[in-house]
Write a protein that holds these residues in place. Structure first.
Motif, PDB file in Angstrom:
ATOM      1  N   LYS A   1      -7.174  -0.711  -0.069  1.00 37.89           N
ATOM      2  CA  LYS A   1      -6.427  -1.965   0.075  1.00 37.89           C
ATOM      3  C   LYS A   1      -5.937  -2.115   1.510  1.00 37.89           C
ATOM      4  CE  LYS A   1      -3.206  -2.837  -3.007  1.00 37.89           C
ATOM      5  NZ  LYS A   1      -1.871  -2.950  -3.663  1.00 37.89           N
TER       6      LYS A   1
ATOM      7  N   THR B   1       0.836  -1.206   0.000  1.00 33.61           N
ATOM      8  CA  THR B   1       0.000   0.000   0.000  1.00 33.61           C
ATOM      9  C   THR B   1       0.865   1.249   0.000  1.00 33.61           C
ATOM     10  OG1 THR B   1      -0.120   0.117   2.416  1.00 33.61           O
ATOM     11  CG2 THR B   1      -1.842  -1.161   1.301  1.00 33.61           C
TER      12      THR B   1
ATOM     13  N   GLU C   1      -2.107   2.455  -8.952  1.00 34.51           N
ATOM     14  CA  GLU C   1      -3.226   2.648  -8.029  1.00 34.51           C
ATOM     15  C   GLU C   1      -3.203   4.075  -7.500  1.00 34.51           C
ATOM     16  OE1 GLU C   1      -3.700  -1.362  -5.540  1.00 34.51           O
ATOM     17  OE2 GLU C   1      -1.616  -0.721  -5.736  1.00 34.51           O
TER      18      GLU C   1
ATOM     19  N   GLU D   1      -6.465   6.669  -3.023  1.00 32.66           N
ATOM     20  CA  GLU D   1      -7.740   6.143  -2.537  1.00 32.66           C
ATOM     21  C   GLU D   1      -7.780   4.622  -2.652  1.00 32.66           C
ATOM     22  OE1 GLU D   1      -7.503   8.737  -4.778  1.00 32.66           O
ATOM     23  OE2 GLU D   1      -7.966  10.320  -3.328  1.00 32.66           O
ATOM     24  N   GLN D   2      -7.277   4.086  -3.754  1.00 30.40           N
ATOM     25  CA  GLN D   2      -7.236   2.635  -3.930  1.00 30.40           C
ATOM     26  C   GLN D   2      -6.274   2.001  -2.928  1.00 30.40           C
ATOM     27  OE1 GLN D   2      -6.312   2.931  -8.150  1.00 30.40           O
ATOM     28  NE2 GLN D   2      -8.209   1.827  -8.635  1.00 30.40           N
TER      29      GLN D   2
END
Length: 84
Positions: free
Chosen positions: A75, A39, A67, A70-71
């Motif tokens: 995650k 992340t 990504e 926000e993605q």
């Protein structure tokens, strides 16, 4: 986007213990990052900790796993829910 370790890795072992998601592991020849767990430390830190400690600057963004913040946050939340 998740991160990737390039073949410039010297296997110094400083990145693996820094990853709060356990996304880094020893591969066949160099360390690898699991894009499903990376992340970029979103949810944990302001900057990717593996990049901060890498002495050879071999951990760029992975263009194969783009990504948004926000993605990455979503995650992170999914990973934390799975641990609970």
């Amino acid at each position: 986007m998740s991160l990737i370790i390039t073949d410039e890795c010297i296997n110094c072992d400083v990145c693996e213990p820094e990853c709060p998601n356990g996304a880094i592991s020893q591969g066949d020849t160099i360390y690898i990052i699991d894009p499903n767990k990376c992340t970029e430390c979103v949810g944990h830190y302001d900057t990717p900790q593996c990049v901060e400690v890498c002495p050879v600057d071999c951990i760029p963004h992975d263009p194969a796993h783009v990504e948004t913040k926000e993605q990455l946050q979503a995650k992170y939340e999914k990973l934390m829910a799975a641990k609970a």
